[in-house]
Design a protein around this motif. Sequence first.
Motif, PDB file in Angstrom:
ATOM      1  N   TYR A   1      47.778  38.304  39.311  1.00 24.51           N
ATOM      2  CA  TYR A   1      46.693  38.945  38.428  1.00 24.51           C
ATOM      3  C   TYR A   1      45.722  37.994  38.131  1.00 24.51           C
ATOM      4  O   TYR A   1      44.443  38.409  37.947  1.00 24.51           O
ATOM      5  N   VAL A   2      45.990  36.624  37.749  1.00 24.47           N
ATOM      6  CA  VAL A   2      45.158  35.626  37.296  1.00 24.47           C
ATOM      7  C   VAL A   2      44.087  35.310  38.251  1.00 24.47           C
ATOM      8  O   VAL A   2      42.845  35.546  38.104  1.00 24.47           O
ATOM      9  N   VAL A   3      44.471  35.173  39.576  1.00 25.83           N
ATOM     10  CA  VAL A   3      43.325  35.117  40.511  1.00 25.83           C
ATOM     11  C   VAL A   3      42.607  36.366  40.841  1.00 25.83           C
ATOM     12  O   VAL A   3      41.356  36.094  41.288  1.00 25.83           O
ATOM     13  N   ILE A   4      43.139  37.540  40.704  1.00 25.79           N
ATOM     14  CA  ILE A   4      42.152  38.745  40.759  1.00 25.79           C
ATOM     15  C   ILE A   4      41.316  38.906  39.716  1.00 25.79           C
ATOM     16  O   ILE A   4      39.972  39.096  39.967  1.00 25.79           O
ATOM     17  N   LYS A   5      41.640  38.365  38.499  1.00 26.09           N
ATOM     18  CA  LYS A   5      40.588  38.619  37.321  1.00 26.09           C
ATOM     19  C   LYS A   5      39.508  37.364  37.563  1.00 26.09           C
ATOM     20  O   LYS A   5      38.273  37.480  37.198  1.00 26.09           O
TER      21      LYS A   5
ATOM     22  N   LEU B   1      46.501  48.370  42.930  1.00 24.57           N
ATOM     23  CA  LEU B   1      45.043  49.070  42.693  1.00 24.57           C
ATOM     24  C   LEU B   1      43.976  47.952  41.873  1.00 24.57           C
ATOM     25  O   LEU B   1      42.850  48.317  42.335  1.00 24.57           O
ATOM     26  N   ARG B   2      44.535  47.029  41.134  1.00 26.22           N
ATOM     27  CA  ARG B   2      43.539  46.376  40.601  1.00 26.22           C
ATOM     28  C   ARG B   2      42.898  45.285  41.674  1.00 26.22           C
ATOM     29  O   ARG B   2      41.673  45.005  41.622  1.00 26.22           O
ATOM     30  N   HIS B   3      43.765  45.016  42.613  1.00 30.66           N
ATOM     31  CA  HIS B   3      43.389  44.209  43.680  1.00 30.66           C
ATOM     32  C   HIS B   3      42.153  45.183  44.455  1.00 30.66           C
ATOM     33  O   HIS B   3      41.222  44.249  44.921  1.00 30.66           O
ATOM     34  N   GLU B   4      42.381  46.316  44.616  1.00 31.43           N
ATOM     35  CA  GLU B   4      41.323  47.128  45.429  1.00 31.43           C
ATOM     36  C   GLU B   4      40.249  47.342  44.710  1.00 31.43           C
ATOM     37  O   GLU B   4      39.055  47.345  45.301  1.00 31.43           O
ATOM     38  N   ILE B   5      40.162  47.246  43.193  1.00 28.46           N
ATOM     39  CA  ILE B   5      39.217  47.364  42.425  1.00 28.46           C
ATOM     40  C   ILE B   5      38.195  46.193  42.454  1.00 28.46           C
ATOM     41  O   ILE B   5      36.813  46.338  42.760  1.00 28.46           O
ATOM     42  N   MET B   6      38.821  45.226  42.690  1.00 26.63           N
ATOM     43  CA  MET B   6      38.208  43.948  42.800  1.00 26.63           C
ATOM     44  C   MET B   6      37.416  43.856  44.059  1.00 26.63           C
ATOM     45  O   MET B   6      36.110  43.347  43.978  1.00 26.63           O
ATOM     46  N   LEU B   7      38.107  44.073  45.027  1.00 31.65           N
ATOM     47  CA  LEU B   7      37.432  43.961  46.437  1.00 31.65           C
ATOM     48  C   LEU B   7      36.298  45.217  46.283  1.00 31.65           C
ATOM     49  O   LEU B   7      35.412  44.735  47.183  1.00 31.65           O
ATOM     50  N   SER B   8      36.567  46.267  45.788  1.00 29.33           N
ATOM     51  CA  SER B   8      35.395  47.433  45.797  1.00 29.33           C
ATOM     52  C   SER B   8      34.064  46.827  45.275  1.00 29.33           C
ATOM     53  O   SER B   8      32.790  47.361  45.714  1.00 29.33           O
ATOM     54  N   TYR B   9      34.087  45.597  44.342  1.00 27.03           N
ATOM     55  CA  TYR B   9      32.644  44.960  43.996  1.00 27.03           C
ATOM     56  C   TYR B   9      32.317  43.851  44.579  1.00 27.03           C
ATOM     57  O   TYR B   9      31.609  43.529  45.031  1.00 27.03           O
ATOM     58  N   LEU B  10      33.466  42.875  44.934  1.00 26.46           N
ATOM     59  CA  LEU B  10      33.149  41.795  45.725  1.00 26.46           C
ATOM     60  C   LEU B  10      33.245  41.506  47.188  1.00 26.46           C
ATOM     61  O   LEU B  10      32.630  40.893  47.763  1.00 26.46           O
TER      62      LEU B  10
END
Length: 387
Positions: A20-24, A60-69
């Motif tokens: 989670y830390v590296v996702i954020k 889900l949070r991982h996929e949301i991160m990828l959807s932007y980056l």
Amino acid sequence: MSVPDLIPYHFVTTDINHWYVVIKQGRIEKAKEMKRKVENEFNKMEKNEKVAVYLQLLKLRHEIMLSYLEPDSVKDIDSVFEGLKETRENLAPESLTNTIEFYFHFFTGMYHFRTRDLVIALTYYREAERYLDLLDENANTDKAEFYFKVSEVYYYMKETHFSMNYAQRAYAIFKRQKDDKGNLTYGKEMVHCQFVIFGNWLDKMCYEEALETAEKALKDAVKIGEQHLIGSAHFNVGLCYNHLEELDNAEKHFQIAYEIHKAQKHIYESKAVFNLAYVKAKQNDLQAALKLYEEGKKIAERHNNQEVAEKLKLVKGLYLSFDLQTLREVFEFFREKNLYGDMEEYAVAVADFLTNKEKRHDAVDFYQLAIEARKQIQRGKHLNEKM
């Protein structure tokens, strides 16, 4: 596998927290590495319902991160979301902790925000906020991220006071986070907060404050050195100059933003190309505007960005083919998505354009759309709707 061979669930929980830390932090490759590690460990772990739902939350949070980056790599975010809902629904009531409920509603709000379903996103954020003060006392950065995400929704809804308040609260928390040497550890997040604060100054037509904030954010982004952050900062400076009708300066910064985001295939590539096309059209460089319009349609489709796809129709309907029906379709989209800020801004722009063309009868229709949008914003009607 025998029981002694099973991995204790608290070991996996530690790695989930690291993930989670590296996702954020937006560290894509490290996040992918941690995702693979956690999924492998989970398959060898002793059964635990809470860890199972934490895993789904982070997917889900991982996929949301990828959807932007890294939007081109996102393939199954909808199925991940459905999987999370199913896992949570099957969870025993005693396993539904305050933390799980906070993350579920928070991430679900983020999931809906990315498609600009603002009312739904805000409804979930409000539910998440009920659990905010029940989190662990060390959850300051979670609170800051939450405040920032809420500020984004209110910004798009043009609820300036609320947006500015939440963004400043997030900025203050991020600013207090430092490493052992006293260096800021959330510099990127502070820049993102500055972006929202800038946007709110712009909406308040405080252009001096807006430009000052945007240029400071650009300097801070350059110090950090991340290209997509620098691109976004240039984009915001361009927005300010566009509102000041300094079109040459606006074009310069939009062009830089577009080139940076295009090279990275970042999701903001679509926003940059629309604004560059719009400025080119306003400069009466219709050949360049047409080329950018065609590029923009492909980019918006690739990023599945319906908002930009609709906004590009403004360039076509107003400058390239003069089609009032196309323009009216755009404003119907704004109404359906509760994008009343965009509805007001562009309705005035269209009405002024038509007035200058001595098409005053048609201009009245768009001035009325702007008035309707302003009333909706002032009444806050869109904030009271239900899911």
